[in-house]
Enzyme design. Sequence first.
Site, mmCIF file in Angstrom:
data_model
loop_
_atom_site.group_PDB
_atom_site.id
_atom_site.type_symbol
_atom_site.label_atom_id
_atom_site.label_comp_id
_atom_site.label_asym_id
_atom_site.label_seq_id
_atom_site.Cartn_x
_atom_site.Cartn_y
_atom_site.Cartn_z
ATOM 1 N N SER A 10 0.852 -1.196 0.000
ATOM 2 C CA SER A 10 0.000 0.000 0.000
ATOM 3 C C SER A 10 0.884 1.241 0.000
ATOM 4 C CB SER A 10 -0.886 0.017 1.247
ATOM 5 O OG SER A 10 -1.447 1.306 1.404
ATOM 6 N N HIS A 35 -1.526 -1.361 -4.032
ATOM 7 C CA HIS A 35 -2.756 -0.888 -3.398
ATOM 8 C C HIS A 35 -2.675 0.630 -3.225
ATOM 9 C CE1 HIS A 35 -6.316 -1.561 -0.829
ATOM 10 N NE2 HIS A 35 -5.818 -0.614 -0.050
ATOM 11 N N ASP A 37 -4.648 3.952 -1.772
ATOM 12 C CA ASP A 37 -5.691 4.388 -0.846
ATOM 13 C C ASP A 37 -6.108 5.828 -1.124
ATOM 14 O OD1 ASP A 37 -6.098 2.119 0.836
ATOM 15 O OD2 ASP A 37 -4.098 2.459 1.659
ATOM 16 N N MET A 39 -8.473 8.852 -0.169
ATOM 17 C CA MET A 39 -9.274 9.321 0.982
ATOM 18 C C MET A 39 -9.680 10.774 0.759
ATOM 19 S SD MET A 39 -7.101 7.740 4.148
ATOM 20 C CE MET A 39 -6.302 6.147 4.042
ATOM 21 N N HIS A 68 -8.485 1.711 -3.931
ATOM 22 C CA HIS A 68 -9.430 1.598 -2.813
ATOM 23 C C HIS A 68 -9.994 2.985 -2.526
ATOM 24 C CE1 HIS A 68 -9.833 0.666 1.803
ATOM 25 N NE2 HIS A 68 -11.004 0.828 1.220
ATOM 26 N N MET A 70 -11.942 5.407 -0.509
ATOM 27 C CA MET A 70 -12.555 5.704 0.792
ATOM 28 C C MET A 70 -13.117 7.112 0.694
ATOM 29 S SD MET A 70 -9.592 3.998 3.121
ATOM 30 C CE MET A 70 -8.499 3.943 1.721
ATOM 31 N N MET A 139 -11.935 -4.607 5.703
ATOM 32 C CA MET A 139 -11.095 -3.708 6.496
ATOM 33 C C MET A 139 -10.793 -4.388 7.827
ATOM 34 S SD MET A 139 -10.580 -1.313 4.436
ATOM 35 C CE MET A 139 -9.398 -0.557 5.567
ATOM 36 N N ASP A 177 -7.134 -5.693 4.507
ATOM 37 C CA ASP A 177 -6.564 -4.352 4.452
ATOM 38 C C ASP A 177 -6.449 -3.736 5.844
ATOM 39 O OD1 ASP A 177 -5.568 -1.983 3.565
ATOM 40 O OD2 ASP A 177 -7.391 -1.308 2.570
HETATM 41 C C1 DX5 Z 1 -6.221 2.072 5.800
HETATM 42 C C2 DX5 Z 1 -5.727 1.720 4.410
HETATM 43 C C3 DX5 Z 1 -4.705 0.624 4.334
HETATM 44 C C4 DX5 Z 1 -3.379 0.981 4.915
HETATM 45 C C5 DX5 Z 1 -2.738 -0.266 5.464
HETATM 46 O O1 DX5 Z 1 -7.242 3.003 5.686
HETATM 47 O O2 DX5 Z 1 -6.840 1.331 3.608
HETATM 48 O O3 DX5 Z 1 -4.520 0.199 2.998
HETATM 49 O O4 DX5 Z 1 -2.514 1.554 3.986
HETATM 50 O O5 DX5 Z 1 -1.599 0.115 6.144
HETATM 51 P P1 DX5 Z 1 -0.876 -0.814 7.211
HETATM 52 O O6 DX5 Z 1 -0.477 -2.071 6.473
HETATM 53 O O7 DX5 Z 1 0.284 -0.005 7.656
HETATM 54 O O8 DX5 Z 1 -1.877 -1.121 8.291
HETATM 55 ZN ZN ZN Z 2 -6.748 0.320 1.520
#
Ligand code: DX5
Ligand code: ZN
Length: 226
Positions: A10, A35, A37, A39, A68, A70, A139, A177
């Site tokens: 990620s 991956h 993320d 947000m 992903h 969010m 999650m 995740d």
């Molecule tokens: C959280 C993200 C994850 C995050 C995971 O909101 O969706 O993808 O990057 O990070 P680690 O592996 O550090 O928990």
């Molecule tokens: Zn994620």
Amino acid sequence: MVSTLKLAPSILSADFTRLGEQLATCQSAGADWVHIDVMDGRFVPNITMGPLIVEAARRATSLPLDVHLMIVEPERYIEMFAKAGAHHITVHVEASPHLHRTLQAIRALGVRAGIALNPHTPVSAIEEVLPLADLVTIMTVNPGFGGQTLIASALHKFTQLRRWSDDNAHPLDLVADGGVNLQTIAAVAQAGATVLVGGNAVFAHPSGIADGIAALRAALAGQPHA
Ligand code: DX5
Ligand code: ZN
């Protein structure tokens, strides 16, 4: 269901001054997906990246980009992310009142469609639309930040989804995740996850990204689908 366990670094935990170089390292070290993320500061209490970063990642690696979202109203942005080069687009059921339509729209763009579930959301919330999904992201932390502790009570959802996938002969990638690290990865795979997202465990590994990926792989050795 026969599957191979995949690792998905990620980039939330990457050094953005060196993103291209770090993605090349992920690829040469044997990562399977990247991956990403996204947000929006509304669905989750953090703001990260958008299509511009997906487009840059696309140029830096040939690995599948697992995007992903969010964000609220994800349907407004799926075309933009598809054009930027996303191979998978995952939306949260909690942010999608018209999830059936949204999954159809993602697939119509030639992109694999994913559904994400927050820790409090049961698998039953998505049963009706699972036939339209290519992947489900469970999650295992509350979304918003990297480096959090895995919520073990979410793991039973992998078992449920694995059973649904087998019973219906519908292949699903089951993505774990959040909080996946050397201590937790074996239990997460054991529960039935087929894709392990790793943020801190990869990018903050003390001896570098390649060693982080190798250590996660080593911790998976002995798992049935490793
Ligand atoms: C959280 C993200 C994850 C995050 C995971 O909101 O969706 O993808 O990057 O990070 P680690 O592996 O550090 O928990
Ligand atoms: Zn994620």
